[in-house]
Design a protein around this motif. Structure first.
Motif, short mmCIF file in Angstrom:
data_model
loop_
_atom_site.label_atom_id
_atom_site.label_comp_id
_atom_site.label_asym_id
_atom_site.label_seq_id
_atom_site.Cartn_x
_atom_site.Cartn_y
_atom_site.Cartn_z
N CYS A 34 0.83 -1.21 0.00
CA CYS A 34 0.00 0.00 0.00
C CYS A 34 0.87 1.27 0.00
CB CYS A 34 -0.88 0.05 1.24
SG CYS A 34 -1.77 -1.47 1.60
N CYS A 38 1.67 0.66 -4.66
CA CYS A 38 0.28 0.70 -5.13
C CYS A 38 -0.21 2.14 -5.21
CB CYS A 38 -0.59 -0.13 -4.18
SG CYS A 38 -2.26 -0.42 -4.79
N LYS A 41 -4.16 2.69 -5.64
CA LYS A 41 -5.01 2.26 -4.52
C LYS A 41 -6.44 1.91 -4.98
CE LYS A 41 -2.04 4.48 -1.28
NZ LYS A 41 -0.94 4.24 -2.22
N PRO A 42 -6.55 0.87 -5.80
CA PRO A 42 -7.86 0.51 -6.34
C PRO A 42 -8.88 0.11 -5.28
CG PRO A 42 -6.24 -1.18 -6.87
CD PRO A 42 -5.48 -0.01 -6.32
N CYS A 43 -8.45 -0.35 -4.11
CA CYS A 43 -9.43 -0.69 -3.06
C CYS A 43 -10.24 0.55 -2.70
CB CYS A 43 -8.73 -1.26 -1.83
SG CYS A 43 -7.54 -0.15 -1.05
N ILE A 61 -3.89 2.42 5.13
CA ILE A 61 -5.28 2.32 4.70
C ILE A 61 -6.15 2.18 5.95
CG2 ILE A 61 -6.95 0.76 3.59
CD1 ILE A 61 -5.46 2.09 1.43
N CYS A 78 -7.27 -5.87 -5.46
CA CYS A 78 -5.98 -5.59 -4.82
C CYS A 78 -4.88 -6.33 -5.58
CB CYS A 78 -5.97 -6.02 -3.35
SG CYS A 78 -4.35 -5.76 -2.59
N PRO A 79 -3.94 -5.61 -6.19
CA PRO A 79 -2.94 -6.26 -7.02
C PRO A 79 -1.91 -7.05 -6.22
CG PRO A 79 -2.59 -3.88 -7.02
CD PRO A 79 -3.82 -4.14 -6.21
N TYR A 80 -1.91 -6.88 -4.91
CA TYR A 80 -0.90 -7.54 -4.07
C TYR A 80 -1.52 -8.51 -3.07
CZ TYR A 80 2.03 -4.11 -6.23
OH TYR A 80 2.68 -3.37 -7.19
N ILE A 83 -5.48 -7.87 1.03
CA ILE A 83 -6.73 -7.72 1.78
C ILE A 83 -7.28 -9.09 2.14
CG2 ILE A 83 -9.14 -6.94 1.68
CD1 ILE A 83 -8.22 -4.75 -0.28
S1 SF4 Z 1 -4.91 -2.90 0.11
FE1 SF4 Z 1 -4.22 -3.54 -1.92
S2 SF4 Z 1 -5.31 -2.18 -3.36
FE2 SF4 Z 1 -5.44 -1.27 -1.36
S3 SF4 Z 1 -3.70 0.17 -1.32
FE3 SF4 Z 1 -3.03 -1.76 -0.37
S4 SF4 Z 1 -2.09 -2.92 -2.00
FE4 SF4 Z 1 -3.31 -1.30 -2.96
#
Ligand code: SF4
Ligand code: SF4
Length: 99
Positions: A34, A38, A41-43, A61, A78-80, A83
């Motif tokens: 995060c 990232c 921040k697609p979440c 976050i 979430c690309p990583y 979550i």
């Molecule tokens: S939770 Fe996932 S999508 Fe959200 S900011 Fe962190 S890495 Fe990015």
């Protein structure tokens, strides 16, 4: 016919808050994805219930789990895989009304 906003539709839902979160950000360290990897921040943008908020001051976050409508989108985007999102125990969380 006037289009209903997402906020208006969310206002029609009922929730029974559970005492513990069903959503956890797995890595919250200074090296978490995060923070470091990232930028988009697609979440934050995908969640229709505005559960996620990027708090720049503390580089983390924030998770307002009680607003979750249990759509599952955050886990998918979430690309990583950072979550962890289970569902609240039976009888808790969002209640959808039909009819
Ligand atoms: S939770 Fe996932 S999508 Fe959200 S900011 Fe962190 S890495 Fe990015
Ligand atoms: S499951 Fe849906 S409503 Fe719940 S936090 Fe994820 S994106 Fe938001």
């Amino acid at each position: 016919m006037e289009k209903e906003t997402v906020e208006a539709k969310l206002g029609l839902l009922d929730y029974k808050k559970y005492s513990q979160t069903h959503i956890t950000i797995r890595n919250t360290s200074a090296n978490a994805p995060c923070v470091k990897r990232c930028p988009d921040k697609p979440c934050v943008t995908v969640c229709p219930a505005k559960v996620y908020e990027w708090e720049a001051a503390h580089q983390k976050i924030l998770v307002a789990y009680e607003n979750c409508i249990e759509c599952g989108a955050c886990r998918m985007v979430c690309p990583y895989d950072n979550i962890e999102c289970d569902w609240p125990p039976a009888g808790h969380g969002v209640k959808y009304k039909y009819g």
